[in-house]
Write a protein that holds these residues in place. Structure first.
Motif, PDB file in Angstrom:
ATOM      1  N   ARG A 101      10.355  15.073  -3.159  1.00 40.77           N
ATOM      2  CA  ARG A 101      10.355  13.011  -3.596  1.00 40.77           C
ATOM      3  C   ARG A 101       9.067  12.740  -2.525  1.00 40.77           C
ATOM      4  NH1 ARG A 101      15.136   9.563  -1.206  1.00 40.77           N
ATOM      5  NH2 ARG A 101      15.492  11.130   0.996  1.00 40.77           N
ATOM      6  N   VAL A 102       8.941  13.570  -1.742  1.00 44.07           N
ATOM      7  CA  VAL A 102       7.828  12.701  -0.894  1.00 44.07           C
ATOM      8  C   VAL A 102       6.857  13.625  -1.065  1.00 44.07           C
ATOM      9  CG1 VAL A 102       6.706  13.557   1.771  1.00 44.07           C
ATOM     10  CG2 VAL A 102       8.549  12.634   1.729  1.00 44.07           C
ATOM     11  N   ASP A 103       6.392  14.857  -1.768  1.00 44.37           N
ATOM     12  CA  ASP A 103       5.305  15.221  -2.159  1.00 44.37           C
ATOM     13  C   ASP A 103       4.773  14.681  -3.489  1.00 44.37           C
ATOM     14  OD1 ASP A 103       5.148  17.196  -0.487  1.00 44.37           O
ATOM     15  OD2 ASP A 103       5.931  19.253  -2.069  1.00 44.37           O
ATOM     16  N   SER A 104       5.623  14.452  -4.365  1.00 42.23           N
ATOM     17  CA  SER A 104       5.493  12.962  -5.430  1.00 42.23           C
ATOM     18  C   SER A 104       4.092  12.249  -4.825  1.00 42.23           C
ATOM     19  CB  SER A 104       6.186  12.839  -6.430  1.00 42.23           C
ATOM     20  OG  SER A 104       6.250  11.900  -7.392  1.00 42.23           O
ATOM     21  N   TYR A 118      10.391   9.379   3.469  1.00 37.56           N
ATOM     22  CA  TYR A 118       9.834   9.340   2.342  1.00 37.56           C
ATOM     23  C   TYR A 118       9.684   7.453   1.992  1.00 37.56           C
ATOM     24  CZ  TYR A 118      11.386   8.227  -2.197  1.00 37.56           C
ATOM     25  OH  TYR A 118      12.104   7.412  -3.646  1.00 37.56           O
ATOM     26  N   ARG A 119      10.405   7.215   2.981  1.00 34.60           N
ATOM     27  CA  ARG A 119      10.312   5.448   2.954  1.00 34.60           C
ATOM     28  C   ARG A 119       8.820   4.849   3.293  1.00 34.60           C
ATOM     29  NH1 ARG A 119      14.963   3.761  -0.077  1.00 34.60           N
ATOM     30  NH2 ARG A 119      17.147   4.823   0.543  1.00 34.60           N
ATOM     31  N   CYS A 120       8.249   5.215   3.876  1.00 37.08           N
ATOM     32  CA  CYS A 120       7.314   5.720   4.575  1.00 37.08           C
ATOM     33  C   CYS A 120       6.538   5.267   3.671  1.00 37.08           C
ATOM     34  CB  CYS A 120       6.814   5.658   5.990  1.00 37.08           C
ATOM     35  SG  CYS A 120       8.094   4.797   7.372  1.00 37.08           S
ATOM     36  N   MET A 121       6.452   6.373   3.016  1.00 35.84           N
ATOM     37  CA  MET A 121       5.696   7.307   2.735  1.00 35.84           C
ATOM     38  C   MET A 121       5.288   6.508   1.229  1.00 35.84           C
ATOM     39  SD  MET A 121       3.479   9.444   3.226  1.00 35.84           S
ATOM     40  CE  MET A 121       2.778  10.575   4.043  1.00 35.84           C
ATOM     41  N   LYS A 122       6.150   5.450   1.040  1.00 40.56           N
ATOM     42  CA  LYS A 122       6.409   5.050  -0.597  1.00 40.56           C
ATOM     43  C   LYS A 122       6.769   3.395  -0.468  1.00 40.56           C
ATOM     44  CE  LYS A 122      10.574   3.200  -3.674  1.00 40.56           C
ATOM     45  NZ  LYS A 122      11.790   3.387  -4.080  1.00 40.56           N
ATOM     46  N   ALA A 123       6.612   2.545   0.748  1.00 41.22           N
ATOM     47  CA  ALA A 123       5.734   1.960   1.476  1.00 41.22           C
ATOM     48  C   ALA A 123       3.753   2.525   1.293  1.00 41.22           C
ATOM     49  CB  ALA A 123       6.048   1.183   2.336  1.00 41.22           C
ATOM     50  N   LEU A 124       3.830   3.658   2.062  1.00 41.13           N
ATOM     51  CA  LEU A 124       2.627   2.973   2.183  1.00 41.13           C
ATOM     52  C   LEU A 124       1.253   3.512   0.468  1.00 41.13           C
ATOM     53  CD1 LEU A 124      -0.109   4.358   4.281  1.00 41.13           C
ATOM     54  CD2 LEU A 124       0.273   6.656   3.551  1.00 41.13           C
ATOM     55  N   ALA A 125       2.442   4.442   0.077  1.00 37.69           N
ATOM     56  CA  ALA A 125       1.667   4.448  -1.981  1.00 37.69           C
ATOM     57  C   ALA A 125       1.465   2.843  -2.029  1.00 37.69           C
ATOM     58  CB  ALA A 125       2.824   5.377  -2.666  1.00 37.69           C
ATOM     59  N   LYS A 126       2.865   2.219  -1.817  1.00 38.87           N
ATOM     60  CA  LYS A 126       2.291   0.604  -2.631  1.00 38.87           C
ATOM     61  C   LYS A 126       1.541  -0.323  -2.008  1.00 38.87           C
ATOM     62  CE  LYS A 126       6.964  -0.289  -3.173  1.00 38.87           C
ATOM     63  NZ  LYS A 126       8.484  -0.699  -2.855  1.00 38.87           N
ATOM     64  N   PHE A 127       0.777  -0.200  -0.322  1.00 36.33           N
ATOM     65  CA  PHE A 127      -0.238  -0.531   0.251  1.00 36.33           C
ATOM     66  C   PHE A 127      -1.617   0.306  -0.783  1.00 36.33           C
ATOM     67  CE2 PHE A 127       2.393  -0.395   4.188  1.00 36.33           C
ATOM     68  CZ  PHE A 127       3.505  -1.671   3.677  1.00 36.33           C
ATOM     69  N   VAL A 128      -1.738   1.226  -0.634  1.00 37.92           N
ATOM     70  CA  VAL A 128      -3.744   1.622  -1.217  1.00 37.92           C
ATOM     71  C   VAL A 128      -3.679   1.139  -2.667  1.00 37.92           C
ATOM     72  CG1 VAL A 128      -3.138   4.093  -0.191  1.00 37.92           C
ATOM     73  CG2 VAL A 128      -1.901   3.622  -2.530  1.00 37.92           C
ATOM     74  N   GLN A 129      -2.774   0.654  -3.560  1.00 38.06           N
ATOM     75  CA  GLN A 129      -2.519   0.337  -4.469  1.00 38.06           C
ATOM     76  C   GLN A 129      -3.093  -1.387  -4.330  1.00 38.06           C
ATOM     77  OE1 GLN A 129       0.811   0.294  -8.173  1.00 38.06           O
ATOM     78  NE2 GLN A 129       1.376   1.876  -6.155  1.00 38.06           N
ATOM     79  N   VAL A 130      -2.460  -1.942  -2.916  1.00 38.93           N
ATOM     80  CA  VAL A 130      -2.367  -3.752  -2.830  1.00 38.93           C
ATOM     81  C   VAL A 130      -3.804  -3.560  -2.629  1.00 38.93           C
ATOM     82  CG1 VAL A 130      -1.788  -5.274  -1.839  1.00 38.93           C
ATOM     83  CG2 VAL A 130       0.020  -3.795  -2.643  1.00 38.93           C
ATOM     84  N   SER A 131      -4.483  -3.264  -1.813  1.00 39.46           N
ATOM     85  CA  SER A 131      -5.666  -2.755  -0.963  1.00 39.46           C
ATOM     86  C   SER A 131      -6.189  -1.117  -1.234  1.00 39.46           C
ATOM     87  CB  SER A 131      -5.529  -3.206   0.673  1.00 39.46           C
ATOM     88  OG  SER A 131      -6.840  -3.216   1.135  1.00 39.46           O
ATOM     89  N   THR A 132      -6.937  -1.556  -2.280  1.00 36.09           N
ATOM     90  CA  THR A 132      -7.075   0.075  -2.875  1.00 36.09           C
ATOM     91  C   THR A 132      -9.078   0.168  -2.118  1.00 36.09           C
ATOM     92  OG1 THR A 132      -8.955  -1.339  -4.385  1.00 36.09           O
ATOM     93  CG2 THR A 132      -6.922  -0.682  -5.382  1.00 36.09           C
ATOM     94  N   GLN A 133      -9.008  -0.504  -0.815  1.00 35.07           N
ATOM     95  CA  GLN A 133     -10.659   0.108  -0.347  1.00 35.07           C
ATOM     96  C   GLN A 133      -9.964  -0.066   1.205  1.00 35.07           C
ATOM     97  OE1 GLN A 133     -14.241  -1.826  -0.460  1.00 35.07           O
ATOM     98  NE2 GLN A 133     -15.450  -1.172   0.404  1.00 35.07           N
ATOM     99  N   GLU A 134      -9.908  -0.577   1.902  1.00 34.79           N
ATOM    100  CA  GLU A 134      -9.669  -0.594   3.184  1.00 34.79           C
ATOM    101  C   GLU A 134      -8.195  -0.140   3.463  1.00 34.79           C
ATOM    102  OE1 GLU A 134      -9.006  -4.754   5.003  1.00 34.79           O
ATOM    103  OE2 GLU A 134     -11.201  -5.368   4.040  1.00 34.79           O
ATOM    104  N   VAL A 135      -7.451   0.038   2.797  1.00 35.76           N
ATOM    105  CA  VAL A 135      -6.365   1.235   3.226  1.00 35.76           C
ATOM    106  C   VAL A 135      -6.696   2.803   3.104  1.00 35.76           C
ATOM    107  CG1 VAL A 135      -3.980   1.696   2.553  1.00 35.76           C
ATOM    108  CG2 VAL A 135      -4.537  -0.537   3.194  1.00 35.76           C
TER     109      VAL A 135
END
Length: 378
Positions: free
Chosen positions: A365-368, A328-345
């Protein structure tokens, strides 16, 4: 971790003929018709007639390069590199890619603007009675022979002014079109975080590290520029992040202060100092081995370049089938990363895997979070 040298091979497709005959053919000297390639993992990679191609170093039809430059080192595993490269060669850098054609067009426009600025500089120097510098003199002399009815064909001042105004409007339009950056300024009080850090490390620093603490205070609290930070500043940061005798809270507070530094315009100068020893990047690369508090702190200290590196670490960690809390914690970080770097990530996720959607069903919560990430994937 293995380190591999990265080299740039530079070829002149004309084999010296461009420099010799260009003054007679086009009125100015061209030093070469350039082709470049990257050599890493004892393999040469270049863009050829079929898109991204590779061969043994120096064995293309061009034979040996005119010049070889070492441009850095990489610790990215070969398997990760080749998967990522293969993905790019089928999408962004496919030979018939529309995006690649757009980049060619953009590069051509930049080169034209650069040449116009050079011509403007030449004209101003001559009109003021000055002497052209060596890098402008020869080209200008050749170009100046091209006249009509005795009149030079250099663009007028009015034309340059109109072009510069158009360029300025284009730049402003691009800035307005950009998505606003994701920041966390409201959830961190840098003075509170800094004071807490100082209290935690009080009596545990040598004189040089104490000076580095004062430099950090000047940079963050006093709002001074990066000039306030000495050459050894990142060594001080490295000790705070890697000394196991210091508490986890020290690392968290350090990262929180650095997260606020990421909002300063000149933070890039600080990061350039890290290109040699990779103190920050090596710490972030081990994100799967850090405490939850440190992972959350790292997630705040993220912008495009760091997001890609951290994403690679997260994807490798996903292969270990982490328990729900860590997932869950890692998915939460990954969800932020795809917003920060919208193409490369998103592209990296698709190329390397595993697909975040493969973790659907672990918990609500992981599904979300997986659904949020999936919206950014093609």
């Amino acid at each position: 971790m293995d380190t591999n040298k990265v080299e740039l091979y530079i070829y002149d497709l004309s084999k010296g003929m461009a420099a010799a005959f260009s003054p007679m053919l086009i009125g100015k000297r061209i030093q070469g018709i350039w082709h470049t390639s990257i050599v890493v993992y004892n393999r040469e990679y270049f863009f050829g007639s079929k898109g991204v191609e590779s061969c043994n170093p120096g064995t293309t039809a061009l034979e040996r390069p005119l010049r070889v430059e070492v441009i850095g080192e990489t610790q990215v595993p070969y398997s990760v590199f080749i998967d990522y490269l293969n993905g790019l060669s089928e999408t962004t850098y496919a030979y018939n890619s529309l995006l690649l054609e757009e980049r060619r067009k953009t590069l051509k426009e930049k080169l034209i603007r650069k040449e116009k600025k050079r011509e403007k500089k030449r004209k101003k120097i001559l009109e003021s009675g000055g002497e052209l510098p060596p890098e402008l003199k020869e080209d200008f002399a050749m170009a100046d022979t091209d006249t009509v009815n005795g009149q030079s064909q250099l663009p007028s001042d009015e034309a340059f002014a109109l072009e510069e105004e158009e360029e300025r409007r284009e730049e402003e339009a691009k800035k307005k079109a950009r998505e606003p950056p994701i920041v966390y300024k409201d959830i961190i009080d840098v003075k509170v975080e800094f004071d807490a850090l100082v209290a935690l490390i009080d009596g545990k620093l040598n004189p040089e590290e104490q000076r580095a603490t004062e430099e950090l205070q000047q940079y963050m609290i006093g709002d001074e520029g990066s000039w306030a930070l000495s050459d050894g500043f990142l060594d001080f940061v490295g000790r705070l992040l890697n000394d196991t005798q210091l508490s986890v809270d020290v690392r968290v507070k350090t990262l929180n202060v650095l997260a606020m530094a990421a909002l300063k315009d000149d933070v890039i100068l600080v990061l350039h100092q890290d290109r040699k020893d990779h103190i920050l990047m090596n710490y972030a690369f081990e994100i799967d081995r850090l405490s939850i508090q440190e992972q959350e702190a790292i997630a705040l200290f993220v912008f495009d370049d760091v997001a890609v590196e951290l994403t690679m670490a997260l994807l490798q960690y996903f292969n270990s089938k982490p328990p729900e809390e860590q997932l869950y914690r890692c998915m939460k970080a990954l969800a932020k990363f795809v917003q920060v770097s919208t193409q490369e990530v998103p592209q990296l996720i698709q190329m390397i895997g595993p697909d975040p959607r493969s973790f659907k069903g672990v918990s609500d919560r992981v599904d979300s979070l997986v659904d949020q990430i999936a919206l950014k994937l093609r």
